[in-house]
Design a protein around this motif. Structure first.
Motif, PDB file in Angstrom:
ATOM      1  N   TRP A   2      62.375   2.108  31.281  1.00  0.00           N
ATOM      2  CA  TRP A   2      62.887   3.505  31.653  1.00  0.00           C
ATOM      3  C   TRP A   2      62.382   4.100  32.719  1.00  0.00           C
ATOM      4  O   TRP A   2      60.899   4.043  32.859  1.00  0.00           O
ATOM      5  CB  TRP A   2      62.620   4.234  30.428  1.00  0.00           C
ATOM      6  N   THR A   3      62.983   5.116  33.261  1.00  0.00           N
ATOM      7  CA  THR A   3      62.266   5.566  34.374  1.00  0.00           C
ATOM      8  C   THR A   3      62.594   7.062  34.024  1.00  0.00           C
ATOM      9  O   THR A   3      63.532   7.796  33.452  1.00  0.00           O
ATOM     10  CB  THR A   3      63.216   5.347  35.733  1.00  0.00           C
TER      11      THR A   3
ATOM     12  N   PRO B 177      58.579  -0.156  31.064  1.00  0.00           N
ATOM     13  CA  PRO B 177      59.145  -0.546  32.629  1.00  0.00           C
ATOM     14  C   PRO B 177      60.553  -0.198  32.581  1.00  0.00           C
ATOM     15  O   PRO B 177      61.309  -0.500  33.483  1.00  0.00           O
ATOM     16  CB  PRO B 177      58.652  -1.861  32.551  1.00  0.00           C
TER      17      PRO B 177
END
Length: 69
Positions: free
Chosen positions: A32-33, A30
Motif C-alpha cells: 500500500w502506498t 509494502p
C-alpha cells in the motif's frame, strides 16, 4: 466442479496478540502506498447555501429525544 479452496501466503492468526497484528501490518505495508497530501481549496462563500430539510424528516428529528432527557 470448481475448487473453492483459497491459499493464503500468510494464514491469519485469529488467536494472536498485538505482536501478531503488527507483523501482519508490516507484511502488508509494502503493498500500500499513501496518496500525496492534497490540501482542499476553500469553498467560496457564494457556493454555501442553507440546508433544506424535508418536513417529514424535520418532524422525525423534532420527535427525537435530546441528550439528557
Amino acid at each position: 466442479m470448481t475448487n473453492l479452496k483459497v491459499h493464503s501466503p500468510a494464514p491469519a492468526d485469529l488467536e494472536g496478540g498485538l505482536t501478531s497484528l503488527r507483523g501482519d501490518c508490516a507484511r502488508m505495508a509494502p503493498h500500500w502506498t499513501a496518496p500525496e497530501r492534497v490540501t482542499p481549496a476553500p469553498v467560496p462563500l457564494s457556493l454555501i447555501h442553507g440546508v433544506t430539510v424535508p418536513p417529514a424528516s424535520a418532524r422525525l428529528l423534532d420527535a427525537m429525544s435530546d441528550y439528557g432527557d
